[in-house]
Design a protein around this motif. Structure first.
Motif, PDB file in Angstrom:
ATOM      1  N   ARG A 170       0.889  -1.262  -0.087  1.00  0.00           N
ATOM      2  CA  ARG A 170       0.011  -0.041   0.007  1.00  0.00           C
ATOM      3  C   ARG A 170       0.767   1.329  -0.188  1.00  0.00           C
ATOM      4  NH1 ARG A 170      -2.606  -4.148  -1.232  1.00  0.00           N
ATOM      5  NH2 ARG A 170      -4.744  -3.486  -1.770  1.00  0.00           N
ATOM      6  N   HIS A 171       2.246   1.159   0.221  1.00  0.00           N
ATOM      7  CA  HIS A 171       3.009   2.425  -0.163  1.00  0.00           C
ATOM      8  C   HIS A 171       3.793   2.536  -1.164  1.00  0.00           C
ATOM      9  CE1 HIS A 171       2.399   4.133   3.942  1.00  0.00           C
ATOM     10  NE2 HIS A 171       2.439   3.157   4.730  1.00  0.00           N
ATOM     11  N   THR A 172       3.615   1.572  -2.389  1.00  0.00           N
ATOM     12  CA  THR A 172       4.278   1.613  -3.345  1.00  0.00           C
ATOM     13  C   THR A 172       4.379   2.976  -4.259  1.00  0.00           C
ATOM     14  OG1 THR A 172       2.633   0.262  -4.466  1.00  0.00           O
ATOM     15  CG2 THR A 172       4.607  -0.899  -3.728  1.00  0.00           C
ATOM     16  N   MET A 173       3.287   3.596  -4.142  1.00  0.00           N
ATOM     17  CA  MET A 173       3.318   4.834  -5.091  1.00  0.00           C
ATOM     18  C   MET A 173       4.043   6.032  -4.460  1.00  0.00           C
ATOM     19  SD  MET A 173      -0.785   4.902  -6.565  1.00  0.00           S
ATOM     20  CE  MET A 173      -0.615   6.500  -7.064  1.00  0.00           C
ATOM     21  N   VAL A 174       4.407   6.833  -5.365  1.00  0.00           N
ATOM     22  CA  VAL A 174       5.297   7.829  -4.849  1.00  0.00           C
ATOM     23  C   VAL A 174       4.327   9.322  -5.242  1.00  0.00           C
ATOM     24  CG1 VAL A 174       7.744   6.996  -4.980  1.00  0.00           C
ATOM     25  CG2 VAL A 174       6.774   8.105  -6.883  1.00  0.00           C
ATOM     26  N   SER A 224      10.028   3.256   7.373  1.00  0.00           N
ATOM     27  CA  SER A 224      10.945   2.324   7.022  1.00  0.00           C
ATOM     28  C   SER A 224      10.292   1.660   5.998  1.00  0.00           C
ATOM     29  CB  SER A 224      11.109   1.260   8.407  1.00  0.00           C
ATOM     30  OG  SER A 224      11.730   1.891   9.298  1.00  0.00           O
ATOM     31  N   VAL A 225       8.816   1.344   6.079  1.00  0.00           N
ATOM     32  CA  VAL A 225       8.014   0.631   5.367  1.00  0.00           C
ATOM     33  C   VAL A 225       7.830   1.418   3.857  1.00  0.00           C
ATOM     34  CG1 VAL A 225       5.498  -0.027   4.901  1.00  0.00           C
ATOM     35  CG2 VAL A 225       6.647  -0.563   6.908  1.00  0.00           C
ATOM     36  N   ARG A 226       7.919   2.969   3.974  1.00  0.00           N
ATOM     37  CA  ARG A 226       7.772   3.645   2.862  1.00  0.00           C
ATOM     38  C   ARG A 226       8.900   3.493   1.877  1.00  0.00           C
ATOM     39  NH1 ARG A 226       4.913   9.488   5.605  1.00  0.00           N
ATOM     40  NH2 ARG A 226       3.119   8.930   4.740  1.00  0.00           N
ATOM     41  N   MET A 227      10.235   3.316   2.546  1.00  0.00           N
ATOM     42  CA  MET A 227      11.075   3.278   1.740  1.00  0.00           C
ATOM     43  C   MET A 227      11.366   1.925   1.318  1.00  0.00           C
ATOM     44  SD  MET A 227      14.231   5.567   3.502  1.00  0.00           S
ATOM     45  CE  MET A 227      13.960   5.400   5.139  1.00  0.00           C
TER      46      MET A 227
END
Ligand code: CMC
Length: 436
Positions: free
Chosen positions: A116-120, A168-171
């Motif tokens: 769920r965090h793959t988009m930038v 952390s998860v975002r990166m």
């Protein structure tokens, strides 16, 4: 970690002139004992000197263990061979970050959070357009990861455990997207958005190789291979880039800035840049007949040439990752129906000759992970300029795990090495008109 925190009964004695000092000896769970010199300066007025940190443990850590003489690599105690064979990369990420393998429910939750965090941020793509098209993708990656701190202000407070975990998860989630964007920009193709019904490795391959005019079909053998390559690169204890991340983080810098610092350090040809340099070298050698000429150059002290993908500061035996990488290389070439790869022939022969040569045997120089990774990544369709980017993508979790471990240590202080000063002694300023 009881063992390391508890000083063993033994101490080391340092004698200088007629004075001597007892220095505590600390025990890890495995590996060499450590002489604690933390109070040395206060007691003796002297520093220790160890350029290149060949005998210095810079920190206490519970994440990764390497036995360089035996060719052993453990993540949280688990051998790399087992994780690469039976696990997947996101499971390894969980293990490195949390210390234990996840249960099925924990794994599903972690996969969900990363996915769920793959988009930038959409504005990131405009930021990319400021780069020259011929910019090296590593230059773009360093800058874009550093720029994440300008986009995600809500996860830069390092004192907040929740923000640390979100960063952390975002990166882990966004760096593959940025890496694929760096590649697409480099080759002049449109960016491809992530697709959340794909697994981590397949999503990355699709973001790199799909084009709007054609549907991309993920080959599961290739996607499994790239996932394994990520696992092999995930962490490697206190190497140059990880130490860079720790040092940057020790000042309290935000996590995105720290990881950007790690990427910058990884870029060098003695570190992560070696995979690119190794493939270039194989191309330069060009044919099996020319190998002896290059072996001779590698041994010549007056020639700066070194066998790239050979030798390691810690491994004085076959790098366990190189063995798995060699196997993965054969699997990938087999799946793609590449029967003859001239560069693979050169690599196999170069390894055979070097491992029999007294120079390499004496110095315990074996192939490292970078020796076969270039051939594999090239077969997967990546240009050499992307090799170190893939290394950075995979190492991100190791850097983050090490950074978190450091920040969460209550005794953490800013890293501040000292020096052996050999410059001029005190002297007075001379006005420019009076200088000769
Ligand atoms: N080719 C020829 N000679 C070598 C090589 C090589 N690849 N590596 C080391 N040596 C020699 C070196 O000349 C020295 O000889 P002598 O004792 O006669 O002076 C001896 O071996 C010890 O080398 P060193 O430079 O003191 O060793 P180090 O621990 O400082 O360096 C290294 C380790 C990895 C930087 C080095 O082996 C090297 O430059 N290898 C090629 C680059 C490479 O493949 N790097 C990837 C490392 S693994 C992935 C990663 O960490 O990112």
């Amino acid at each position: 970690m009881d063992a390391i925190n508890g000083t063993s009964a033994k101490t080391a004695t340092l004698s200088i002139g007629d004075k001597s000092w007892d220095l505590p000896i600390l025990n890890g769970t495995i590996g060499p004992q450590v002489v604690d010199i933390g109070k040395l300066y206060g007691q003796t007025g002297m520093f220790t000197y160890d350029p290149g940190f060949t005998s210095t443990a810079s920190c206490e850590s519970q994440i990764t263990y390497i036995d360089g003489d035996e060719g052993v690599l453990l993540y949280r105690g688990y051998p790399i061979e087992q994780l690469a064979e039976d696990g997947d990369f996101l499971e390894t990420c969980y293990l490195l970050l949390y210390g234990e393998l996840p249960t099925a429910a924990q794994k599903a939750d972690f996969d969900y959070r990363v996915t769920r965090h793959t988009m930038v941020h959409e504005q990131m793509s405009r930021f990319f357009h400021g780069f020259r098209r011929d910019a090296h993708p590593m230059a773009v990656l360093v800058a874009s990861v550093g720029a994440l701190s300008a986009f995600y202000h809500d996860s830069t407070d390092i004192a907040d455990p929740q923000q640390r975990m979100i960063a952390s998860v975002r990166m882990i989630a966004k760096i593959p997207t940025l890496a694929a964007m760096a590649y697409k920009y480099h080759i002049g193709q449109p960016f491809v958005y992530p697709k959340n019904d794909l697994d981590y490795a397949s999503n990355f391959l699709r973001m790199c190789f799909s084009v709007p005019c054609e549907e991309y079909k993920v080959n599961p053998v290739l996607s499994r291979a790239i996932d394994r390559i990520f696992t092999l690169h995930a962490d490697h204890e206190q190497n140059a880039s990880t130490s860079t991340v720790r040092l940057a983080g020790s000042s309290g810098a935000n996590p995105f800035a720290c990881i950007a610092a790690g990427i910058a350090c990884l870029w060098g040809p003695a570190h992560g840049g070696a995979n690119e340099a190794a493939l270039k070298m194989l191309g330069e050698i060009g044919s099996v007949e020319r190998i002896p000429e290059f072996i001779k150059r590698a041994k010549d002290k007056n020639d700066p040439f070194r066998l790239m993908g050979f030798g390691h500061r810690v491994y004085k035996n076959y790098d366990p990752r190189a063995k798995i990488m060699q196997k993965t290389c054969h699997e990938v070439l087999g799946e793609l129906g590449i029967k003859d790869d001239p560069l693979l022939d050169i690599a196999v022969e170069l390894e055979r000759i070097a491992l029999q040569d007294e120079y390499f045997v004496e110095r315990k120089l074996y192939p490292n992970i970078d020796f076969y990774s270039g051939i594999t990544l090239r077969a997967l369709g990546f240009p050499t300029s992307m090799f170190t980017v893939l290394f950075a993508l995979a190492r991100t979790v190791g850097w983050i795990g090490q950074w978190k471990e450091m920040i969460e240590d209550p005794g953490q202080r800013i890293g501040r090495p000292r020096q052996l000063y050999t410059g001029a002694q005190r002297r007075d300023y001379v006005p420019i008109a009076r200088r000769k």
